[in-house]
Scaffold this motif. Sequence first.
Motif, mmCIF file in Angstrom:
data_model
loop_
_atom_site.group_PDB
_atom_site.id
_atom_site.type_symbol
_atom_site.label_atom_id
_atom_site.label_comp_id
_atom_site.label_asym_id
_atom_site.label_seq_id
_atom_site.Cartn_x
_atom_site.Cartn_y
_atom_site.Cartn_z
ATOM 1 N N ILE A 38 -5.651 1.898 0.153
ATOM 2 C CA ILE A 38 -6.707 1.342 -0.701
ATOM 3 C C ILE A 38 -6.940 -0.138 -0.451
ATOM 4 N N GLY A 39 -6.293 -0.682 0.532
ATOM 5 C CA GLY A 39 -6.494 -2.091 0.871
ATOM 6 C C GLY A 39 -6.473 -2.254 2.369
ATOM 7 N N PRO A 40 -6.628 -3.468 2.848
ATOM 8 C CA PRO A 40 -6.584 -3.682 4.294
ATOM 9 C C PRO A 40 -5.213 -3.378 4.871
ATOM 10 N N GLY A 41 -5.174 -2.808 6.062
ATOM 11 C CA GLY A 41 -3.911 -2.500 6.723
ATOM 12 C C GLY A 41 -3.216 -1.316 6.091
ATOM 13 N N LEU A 42 -1.899 -1.345 6.151
ATOM 14 C CA LEU A 42 -1.087 -0.292 5.528
ATOM 15 C C LEU A 42 -0.941 -0.571 4.042
ATOM 16 N N THR A 43 -0.776 0.481 3.260
ATOM 17 C CA THR A 43 -0.644 0.344 1.814
ATOM 18 C C THR A 43 0.789 0.642 1.395
ATOM 19 N N VAL A 44 1.344 -0.239 0.562
ATOM 20 C CA VAL A 44 2.661 -0.025 -0.029
ATOM 21 C C VAL A 44 2.474 0.127 -1.530
ATOM 22 N N MET A 45 3.017 1.220 -2.073
ATOM 23 C CA MET A 45 3.073 1.411 -3.519
ATOM 24 C C MET A 45 4.509 1.136 -3.925
ATOM 25 N N VAL A 46 4.686 0.234 -4.870
ATOM 26 C CA VAL A 46 6.037 -0.146 -5.270
ATOM 27 C C VAL A 46 6.240 0.181 -6.750
ATOM 28 N N GLY A 47 7.384 0.806 -7.047
ATOM 29 C CA GLY A 47 7.702 1.193 -8.415
ATOM 30 C C GLY A 47 8.748 0.285 -9.035
ATOM 31 N N ASN A 48 9.209 0.667 -10.204
ATOM 32 C CA ASN A 48 10.155 -0.156 -10.969
ATOM 33 C C ASN A 48 11.524 -0.275 -10.320
ATOM 34 N N ASN A 49 11.934 0.706 -9.516
ATOM 35 C CA ASN A 49 13.301 0.717 -8.978
ATOM 36 C C ASN A 49 13.461 0.000 -7.648
ATOM 37 N N TRP A 50 12.416 -0.633 -7.147
ATOM 38 C CA TRP A 50 12.549 -1.381 -5.896
ATOM 39 C C TRP A 50 13.235 -2.707 -6.192
ATOM 40 N N ASN A 51 14.211 -3.078 -5.347
ATOM 41 C CA ASN A 51 14.949 -4.316 -5.592
ATOM 42 C C ASN A 51 14.786 -5.352 -4.504
#
Length: 170
Positions: free
Chosen positions: A138-151
Amino acid sequence: MHRRTAVSATTLTVLSLILVLAAVWGWNALFPDPADDGPANPAFVAPTCTPSTVEGRRVRTRDITVSVYNAGNRSGQAGRVLTALESRGFRPGALGNAPEGTDVARAQVWAASEEDPAAQLLARHLGRRTPIVVRDGIGPGLTVMVGNNWNQLARAPRAIKVEPDEETCA
């Protein structure tokens, strides 16, 4: 005595104005307007990826643009991830909140193919168990979706070997 009173009143007025401006700025920094966090309608965003043939035999972090979206409820999570990726050489794309209904516990990379070397390199930086989901970004380049458990980012190389004629998202 009247001059001293006037100077005190002016000083108090100026200091009060500074306090109000600082309070407004602080409020906006703590609680940003969700309308400013990304595209109003992700369906109308320009194409997110330009397929290109890898030059040479490596794809490097500096060749990859990454857009990060917060799929959790931890404020500022997407910004922290994008800043961390930028420190590793990735180019910044868009930043914002994930579309409604996006459920991600830790992190996901959205790419056109699981075989995309750029997506594989990005996923390695996010952690070895980070899945590559075949889905339009949904944005330029690759998309990363990040949730609450990412540190934090994992140890990963800044480049990976690929076949010379392999296509990647640039």
